[in-house]
Enzyme design. Structure first.
Site, PDB file in Angstrom:
ATOM      1  N   ASP A 111      -2.394   5.953  -1.278  1.00  0.00           N
ATOM      2  CA  ASP A 111      -3.073   4.773  -0.517  1.00  0.00           C
ATOM      3  C   ASP A 111      -2.685   5.192   1.115  1.00  0.00           C
ATOM      4  O   ASP A 111      -3.247   5.147   2.011  1.00  0.00           O
ATOM      5  CB  ASP A 111      -2.963   3.468  -1.096  1.00  0.00           C
TER       6      ASP A 111
ATOM      7  N   ASP B 195      -3.070   4.481  -6.327  1.00  0.00           N
ATOM      8  CA  ASP B 195      -3.744   3.438  -5.440  1.00  0.00           C
ATOM      9  C   ASP B 195      -4.718   4.583  -4.510  1.00  0.00           C
ATOM     10  O   ASP B 195      -4.231   5.594  -4.048  1.00  0.00           O
ATOM     11  CB  ASP B 195      -2.379   2.899  -4.571  1.00  0.00           C
TER      12      ASP B 195
ATOM     13  N   HIS C 238      -4.982   6.439   4.007  1.00  0.00           N
ATOM     14  CA  HIS C 238      -5.401   5.463   5.246  1.00  0.00           C
ATOM     15  C   HIS C 238      -5.147   6.257   6.286  1.00  0.00           C
ATOM     16  O   HIS C 238      -5.969   6.392   7.406  1.00  0.00           O
ATOM     17  CB  HIS C 238      -4.854   4.173   5.162  1.00  0.00           C
TER      18      HIS C 238
ATOM     19  N   THR D 280      -6.436  -3.629  -2.804  1.00  0.00           N
ATOM     20  CA  THR D 280      -5.430  -3.426  -3.616  1.00  0.00           C
ATOM     21  C   THR D 280      -4.876  -4.292  -4.570  1.00  0.00           C
ATOM     22  O   THR D 280      -4.793  -4.392  -5.753  1.00  0.00           O
ATOM     23  CB  THR D 280      -4.185  -2.977  -3.015  1.00  0.00           C
TER      24      THR D 280
ATOM     25  N   ASP E 113      -7.125   1.230  -8.097  1.00  0.00           N
ATOM     26  CA  ASP E 113      -7.350  -0.040  -7.706  1.00  0.00           C
ATOM     27  C   ASP E 113      -8.707  -0.120  -6.948  1.00  0.00           C
ATOM     28  O   ASP E 113      -9.304  -1.171  -6.602  1.00  0.00           O
ATOM     29  CB  ASP E 113      -6.135  -0.653  -6.871  1.00  0.00           C
ATOM     30  N   HIS E 114      -9.039   1.031  -6.238  1.00  0.00           N
ATOM     31  CA  HIS E 114     -10.314   1.193  -5.493  1.00  0.00           C
ATOM     32  C   HIS E 114     -10.229   2.704  -4.895  1.00  0.00           C
ATOM     33  O   HIS E 114      -9.466   3.348  -5.199  1.00  0.00           O
ATOM     34  CB  HIS E 114     -10.083   0.358  -4.153  1.00  0.00           C
TER      35      HIS E 114
ATOM     36  N   HIS F 235     -11.269   1.044   2.783  1.00  0.00           N
ATOM     37  CA  HIS F 235     -11.983   0.547   1.506  1.00  0.00           C
ATOM     38  C   HIS F 235     -12.147  -0.883   1.513  1.00  0.00           C
ATOM     39  O   HIS F 235     -11.444  -1.417   2.622  1.00  0.00           O
ATOM     40  CB  HIS F 235     -10.965   1.198   0.344  1.00  0.00           C
TER      41      HIS F 235
ATOM     42  N   LYS G  72       4.642  -0.702  -4.126  1.00  0.00           N
ATOM     43  CA  LYS G  72       4.255  -1.799  -3.201  1.00  0.00           C
ATOM     44  C   LYS G  72       4.762  -3.178  -4.278  1.00  0.00           C
ATOM     45  O   LYS G  72       4.163  -2.991  -5.586  1.00  0.00           O
ATOM     46  CB  LYS G  72       2.570  -1.742  -3.218  1.00  0.00           C
ATOM     47  N   ASP G  73       4.816  -4.211  -3.522  1.00  0.00           N
ATOM     48  CA  ASP G  73       5.220  -5.349  -4.438  1.00  0.00           C
ATOM     49  C   ASP G  73       4.030  -5.665  -5.224  1.00  0.00           C
ATOM     50  O   ASP G  73       4.052  -5.913  -6.455  1.00  0.00           O
ATOM     51  CB  ASP G  73       5.706  -6.534  -3.556  1.00  0.00           C
TER      52      ASP G  73
HETATM   53 ZN    ZN Z   1      -4.963   0.176  -2.884  1.00  0.00          ZN
HETATM   54 ZN    ZN Z   2      -5.529   0.810   1.046  1.00  0.00          ZN
END
Ligand code: ZN
Ligand code: ZN
Length: 546
Positions: free
Chosen positions: A303, A38, A307, A79, A350-351, A486, A161-162
């Site tokens: 991620d 992530d 952040h 995400t 995912d990014h 992002h 993360k779910d």
């Molecule tokens: Zn993400």
């Molecule tokens: Zn993020």
């Protein structure tokens, strides 16, 4: 001799097709492991290259195949969409996952990507498990594997993360597990099962989150060796709860209170995910059955750390060096349990993420922080002055203007005039590169690459009417924003790593352009199974061994 051979050949050829199939088996790997990191920018492969061990990221580069020029071909780069697109080979316009949260345009109600009020939490109290993949409208490559093997393959998703677990594992998954901070447990939902399997209950009983957090986070190596990152004490980083400074050591032992959610924004979250993934392989016997199994893992902590701290932080560098060790331990476990060369791994993101705009500004690079909230207020005031109705714009979520359609229709307003006013107003704002009405995108003076990504990312029932594209190095945030985010079309958010290793994979690399939507089609080609039903991608042929 020749006669015997002739008879044998004749016998062989006269056998019905089904018995020929029985005689030979279609070669497939025992297990496919899909890994999403992530927020991993493509350049993190090389930013920290010299610091990685031979057994993690470097093993994938040294033994496997790297698609160096892989991009996300839709906006917004967030995400839920990244995970859905990687596994469906499709885009929001088709798979319907139009954001982490998206607005059902007909009602104006916000919907979380995996919310499902018809199911309940399994493995803890509370609502964190009221989730399923139902809002995703197309099949995943994991679904197609189940369909191709008459449900004999087993598919399991694991992530903090779910959405990082549920969307990849697909509609037909045997299980998806995600982290519940309140209980500190990996949980699931009644969409998949009535109760957690015994091995998951035992895994939760080990209380790993508590154990991991009890040891404060220090850098893996001498802090002076982190030359690829800014000095630890700088104004571009966020501060952890329970810590008075932004510097090492991070007092993770002070970060547990009423929940274990703190583990998410530390590298320990990835270590916990790795332990859970290995436990799934071991206890479910993944890669030991007759049919190919699939393990979908997503590492979410990169991620959360990103952040908070940004691209230039020692915390981020250390998180990747620790993830590298976690990957090495996952691969070494798979070598032992499934066998080296018997499994296929792909790794992507995912990014990506932007450099902190204030850091760039301090170095004289054009950049900025956009105050969307303030602009929205001003826009609503302008619309009210012209159309005499308050709050015509509901939100700017996902960089899209979401209108209050019930107000517009009940007051009998001219929607076309409202849309035109919005576009004109937004184009004049500082930091806005383009504002375009999705209805007449073809007439807007927007570069083709952005137009294509906008169309791919636009789901008419779930996306806002007008797209806002900010200038490079601009994103929404307060003037003193620390860390990063992002969501844009720019390369820093949309260029992603794509590595392949193991069964069926050549060694090498390519700079040929590829899209995130090509990943599922490549897995389908490797396994000789159908592509997902919303797929728009093509296989990346160079990496497939013949
Ligand atoms: Zn993400
Ligand atoms: Zn993020």
């Amino acid at each position: 001799m020749r006669k015997i051979l002739f008879i044998a050949l004749a016998l062989c050829c006269s056998r019905p097709a089904w018995s020929r199939e029985q005689a030979g088996t279609l070669p497939r790997p025992k297990l496919v492991v899909g890994i999403v990191v992530d927020q991993m920018r493509w350049d993190y492969l090389y930013r920290y290259y010299d610091r990685y061990s031979p057994n993690g990221f470097r093993r994938m580069l040294d033994e496997g195949f790297s698609c160096e020029n892989t991009f996300i071909n839709y906006i917004p780069s967030v995400t839920a969409i990244g995970h859905a697109t990687t596994y469906t080979g499709s885009v929001p316009a088709i798979h319907g996952i139009a954001g982490n949260d998206f607005i059902i345009q007909a009602t104006g109600k916000s919907m979380y990507c995996t919310d499902d009020s018809t199911v309940n939490t399994v493995g803890a109290a509370g609502d964190a498990g009221r989730m399923s993949p139902r809002n995703m409208l197309s099949t995943t490559i994991t679904d197609e594997l189940k369909l191709a093997t008459n449900y004999r393959s087993r598919v399991i998703g694991v992530a903090l993360k779910d959405r990082g677990s549920i969307l990849p594992a697909g509609h037909l998954a045997d299980a998806a597990y995600w982290f519940d901070g309140k209980s500190g447990n990996f949980i699931s939902s009644t969409f998949y099962m009535k109760e957690l399997p015994r091995w998951v209950q035992e895994f939760n009983a080990r209380k790993l989150p508590e154990k991991l957090l009890s040891k404060d986070w220090n850098t893996l190596y001498d802090i002076r060796s982190y030359v690829q990152s800014y000095p630890d004490d700088n104004r571009y980083e966020g501060r952890y709860a329970g810590n008075d400074r932004t510097t090492f050591p991070v007092r993770t032992s002070r970060m547990t209170g009423r929940s274990y959610d703190a583990i998410r924004s530390t590298p320990y979250g990835n270590t916990l995910t790795t332990a859970m993934a290995i436990a799934a392989v071991e206890n479910e016997g993944l890669g030991q059955g007759e049919a190919t199994d699939f393990l979908a893992v997503s590492f979410s902590s990169t991620d959360y750390v990103g952040h908070k701290m940004g691209v230039n932080a020692i915390e981020t560098e250390d998180t990747y060096l620790r993830l590298d060790q976690d990957l090495a331990s996952l691969f070494s476990h798979l070598d032992k349990s499934v066998g080296k060369g018997n499994y296929t791994v792909f790794l992507t993101a995912d990014h990506g993420a932007a450099h902190n705009p204030n850091l760039l500004k301090d170095k004289n690079v054009p950049a900025g922080l956009w105050s969307g909230g303030k602009v929205q207020k001003e826009l609503n005031a302008l619309l009210e002055s012209r159309f005499s109705v308050k709050n015509i714009v509901r939100s700017f979520s996902n960089s899209q203007v979401n209108f209050n359609y019930s107000e517009i229709s009940s007051a009998g307003l001219d929607e076309e005039a409202i849309r035109k006013t919005c576009v004109r107003f937004l184009r004049e704002q500082e930091g806005v590169a383009f504002a375009a009405d999705m209805r007449d995108l073809n007439e807007a003076a927007v570069p083709e690459i952005i137009r294509e990504r906008l169309i791919n990312g636009y789901h008419s029932d779930r996306s806002g009417a007008i797209a806002i594209i900010l200038e490079p190095a601009w994103y929404s945030g307060s003037p003193n924003a620390t860390g990063t985010t992002h969501g844009s079309w720019h390369a820093y958010d949309t260029r992603i790593p794509l590595l392949w290793m193991g069964w069926g994979v050549n060694h090498g690399a390519t700079n040929k352009p590829a899209n995130m939507t090509d990943i599922a089609a490549t897995v389908a080609a490797l396994l000789h199974i159908q592509v997902p039903n919303g797929n728009i991608g093509s296989p990346i042929d160079e990496l497939i061994k013949r």
